[in-house]
Design an enzyme around this catalytic site. Structure first.
Site, PDB file in Angstrom:
ATOM      1  N   ALA A   1       0.858  -1.182   0.000  1.00 18.71           N
ATOM      2  CA  ALA A   1       0.000   0.000   0.000  1.00 18.71           C
ATOM      3  C   ALA A   1       0.891   1.227   0.000  1.00 18.71           C
ATOM      4  O   ALA A   1       1.902   1.267   0.707  1.00 18.71           O
ATOM      5  CB  ALA A   1      -0.918   0.014   1.222  1.00 18.71           C
TER       6      ALA A   1
ATOM      7  N   GLU B   1      12.328  -2.990  15.960  1.00 17.46           N
ATOM      8  CA  GLU B   1      13.777  -2.804  16.023  1.00 17.46           C
ATOM      9  C   GLU B   1      14.224  -1.571  15.264  1.00 17.46           C
ATOM     10  O   GLU B   1      15.130  -0.844  15.694  1.00 17.46           O
ATOM     11  CB  GLU B   1      14.488  -4.036  15.451  1.00 17.46           C
ATOM     12  CG  GLU B   1      16.005  -4.000  15.561  1.00 17.46           C
ATOM     13  CD  GLU B   1      16.480  -4.017  16.998  1.00 17.46           C
ATOM     14  OE1 GLU B   1      16.996  -2.974  17.454  1.00 17.46           O
ATOM     15  OE2 GLU B   1      16.337  -5.049  17.661  1.00 17.46           O
TER      16      GLU B   1
ATOM     17  N   VAL C   1      14.422   2.644  16.571  1.00 21.40           N
ATOM     18  CA  VAL C   1      15.477   3.316  17.330  1.00 21.40           C
ATOM     19  C   VAL C   1      16.835   2.927  16.765  1.00 21.40           C
ATOM     20  O   VAL C   1      17.161   1.746  16.672  1.00 21.40           O
ATOM     21  CB  VAL C   1      15.417   2.944  18.828  1.00 21.40           C
ATOM     22  CG1 VAL C   1      16.534   3.649  19.595  1.00 21.40           C
ATOM     23  CG2 VAL C   1      14.061   3.298  19.420  1.00 21.40           C
TER      24      VAL C   1
ATOM     25  N   ILE D   1      21.167  -0.604  14.199  1.00 21.68           N
ATOM     26  CA  ILE D   1      21.788  -1.121  15.429  1.00 21.68           C
ATOM     27  C   ILE D   1      20.769  -1.985  16.179  1.00 21.68           C
ATOM     28  O   ILE D   1      19.662  -1.527  16.464  1.00 21.68           O
ATOM     29  CB  ILE D   1      22.247   0.037  16.333  1.00 21.68           C
ATOM     30  CG1 ILE D   1      23.182   0.979  15.570  1.00 21.68           C
ATOM     31  CG2 ILE D   1      22.944  -0.491  17.570  1.00 21.68           C
ATOM     32  CD1 ILE D   1      23.530   2.242  16.332  1.00 21.68           C
TER      33      ILE D   1
ATOM     34  N   GLY E   1      20.062  14.486   1.472  1.00 20.28           N
ATOM     35  CA  GLY E   1      18.950  13.652   1.909  1.00 20.28           C
ATOM     36  C   GLY E   1      19.026  13.213   3.356  1.00 20.28           C
ATOM     37  O   GLY E   1      18.216  12.405   3.811  1.00 20.28           O
TER      38      GLY E   1
ATOM     39  N   GLU F   1      15.326  16.609   6.384  1.00 17.21           N
ATOM     40  CA  GLU F   1      14.090  16.925   5.674  1.00 17.21           C
ATOM     41  C   GLU F   1      14.062  18.401   5.278  1.00 17.21           C
ATOM     42  O   GLU F   1      14.850  19.214   5.775  1.00 17.21           O
ATOM     43  CB  GLU F   1      12.887  16.611   6.575  1.00 17.21           C
ATOM     44  CG  GLU F   1      12.811  15.180   7.061  1.00 17.21           C
ATOM     45  CD  GLU F   1      12.458  14.204   5.943  1.00 17.21           C
ATOM     46  OE1 GLU F   1      11.921  14.652   4.911  1.00 17.21           O
ATOM     47  OE2 GLU F   1      12.739  13.007   6.116  1.00 17.21           O
TER      48      GLU F   1
ATOM     49  N   LYS G   1      12.858   8.469  20.519  1.00 15.54           N
ATOM     50  CA  LYS G   1      13.641   7.236  20.622  1.00 15.54           C
ATOM     51  C   LYS G   1      14.070   6.977  22.065  1.00 15.54           C
ATOM     52  O   LYS G   1      14.028   5.839  22.546  1.00 15.54           O
ATOM     53  CB  LYS G   1      14.858   7.327  19.706  1.00 15.54           C
ATOM     54  CG  LYS G   1      14.491   7.418  18.230  1.00 15.54           C
ATOM     55  CD  LYS G   1      15.693   7.755  17.367  1.00 15.54           C
ATOM     56  CE  LYS G   1      15.310   7.885  15.904  1.00 15.54           C
ATOM     57  NZ  LYS G   1      16.437   8.325  15.053  1.00 15.54           N
TER      58      LYS G   1
ATOM     59  N   GLY H   1      18.725   5.654   6.948  1.00 15.07           N
ATOM     60  CA  GLY H   1      18.918   5.257   5.565  1.00 15.07           C
ATOM     61  C   GLY H   1      18.174   3.984   5.242  1.00 15.07           C
ATOM     62  O   GLY H   1      17.795   3.206   6.126  1.00 15.07           O
TER      63      GLY H   1
END
Length: 446
Positions: free
Chosen positions: A52, A139, A142, A146, A197, A200, A215, A312
């Protein structure tokens, strides 16, 4: 036990992905490209069957021609054609919340990378997952790639955590790193981050510290067993950090990092996000660029540092995939580390004296008695000054209208209360001996 070669005929885990931005498209690409290897490792095929997103025609570099398309993520979450729902839409409310609730309500496992959603609704969603028997993985919410959530939920056993802190926003870390290495301004670094990038178009959520706060609130709950409380975090961003601060920090043997810090005491939990002086020789000071790091202080393993790419497409998608693999294997743990009904009501610890002291930079009017008056105000608030540095090489931007010259003064305090420092600086400003707004940064002896 499954025999060798049975994986190809095992029932596939059908995955629905809502949100085909950078992370979502990368996840689909990984699942399609590495299908055979994942099946070999898992013993069960993982198949994206439905997606979606806002635009069906947009070129994302992936083949979605054979997938079921949903305009409504809620409809995808409830579809009989999927076994697991992945939410990568973003946002603390709206379609993301509605879709996740719809999946959990029918007992369908959910994987999300949405820290804003979890910071606001995490306890409620964890309770829904427990009641319906669904797994809830986050996962990727945050520190990107990692595995800090898995470490906290599964890897530390009975270790009692006293403190968690770290660099949790790649945009801010990139900006501060370049300011320190290249002698360029915050504004110029931010423009470059946007062009690459990393930031924002509206970067305020990142540079003002709120992304880190979301976080941190999730980590605080996993570490200490209290309900998520993002509104109880003291938050400062990095937009006021100047080359003045960067240069003085370097001269004194420090780097400046935006840290999220939470620690437990007998009086409750303290959570804070702010720029911080950290010793150049500390492990956290060596985490530069867009990298993230989370440090844990525990009674069993003492100090543990987890570092890696914090944002990323590939790193974040890898964390999403790790949750998918856990769910496919049948791994079951309470979403927030302990059952939601065992979480303690959040108890905010009262402010205590900060052991590391503070860095104070102000532009003092160069008139007789100014420095003595400033020191007097500090003394009235029981603030001991460890050192005073007058920096003629750091020129003040804020020139007074009366033409009286100013001199940049840096003070390093000893252990003291932040409230006392802020109150004394407010009175110093009211006395008329400084120009512009003072800069105040904590020093952490990590």
């Amino acid at each position: 036990m499954q025999e060798f070669g049975e994986a190809a005929t095992a029932t596939p885990l059908r995955i629905g992905v809502a949100g085909l931005g950078n992370v979502g498209a990368t996840l689909v690409r990984i699942l399609q490209k590495d299908s055979a290897e994942l099946t070999r490792k898992l013993g069960r095929p993982l198949v994206v069957t439905a997606v979606a997103a806002r635009s069906r025609s947009r070129d994302r570099g992936i083949d979605i021609s054979g997938l079921d398309w949903f305009d409504d993520p809620v409809a995808l979450a409830k579809s009989d054609g999927i076994d697991l729902f992945v939410e990568l839409i973003g946002g603390e409310d709206g379609p993301a919340l509605a879709a996740v609730k719809a999946a959990l309500d029918i007992g369908r496992p959910v994987v999300t990378a949405n820290k804003a959603l979890l910071a606001k609704h995490g306890v409620k969603l964890a309770r829904m997952a427990e009641e319906s028997g669904a797994q809830l993985g986050f996962e990727a919410a945050v520190a990107g790639g990692i595995p800090v959530i898995k470490t906290l939920r599964e890897g530390l056993g009975s270790a009692r955590i006293a403190k968690v802190f770290g660099i949790m926003n790649g945009t801010c870390n990139y900006i501060l790193t370049r300011m320190g290495n290249e002698d360029i301004s915050f504004a110029d670094c931010l423009k470059d981050a946007q062009a690459l990038g990393y930031a924002e178009a509206d970067p305020s959520f990142d540079v003002d510290g709120f992304d880190t706060a979301h976080k941190l609130s999730i980590l605080t709950t996993l570490c200490f067993g209290y309900e998520i409380a993002p509104d109880k975090i003291h938050v400062e961003g990095i937009s006021r950090i100047s080359q003045h601060d960067i240069k003085v920090a370097a001269d004194l043997g420090y780097k400046i990092k935006l840290l999220g810090i939470a620690q437990r005491s007998e009086d409750g939990i303290e959570q804070r996000v702010h720029p911080t002086f950290v010793p150049k020789g500390s492990a956290i000071a060596g985490v530069d660029g867009v990298m993230n790091a989370v440090a844990l202080e525990t009674d069993h393993v003492h100090e543990l540092l987890l570092a890696g790419p914090g944002a990323g497409g590939p790193p974040t998608a890898s964390s999403v995939l790790s949750d998918i693999l856990d769910i496919a294997r049948g791994t079951r743990v309470p979403p927030l580390g302990v059952p939601s009904d065992e979480l303690l009501p959040y108890k905010q610890a009262p402010m205590k004296a900060h052991e590391g002291g503070y860095y104070v930079r102000l532009n003092a009017r160069d008139v007789p008695g100014a420095l003595a008056a400033i020191a007097t105000r500090m003394g009235e608030h029981a603030i001991s000054i460890d050192s005073v540095i007058q920096r003629s090489d750091l020129k003040a931007k804020d020139a007074p209208e009366d033409g009286v010259p100013t001199r940049t003064v840096v003070m390093i305090t000893q252990q003291t209360l932040e409230a006392n420092v802020r109150e004394s600086l407010a009175q110093i400003a009211a006395d008329g001996f400084i120009v512009g707004q003072p800069q105040l940064i904590r020093i952490e002896m990590l």
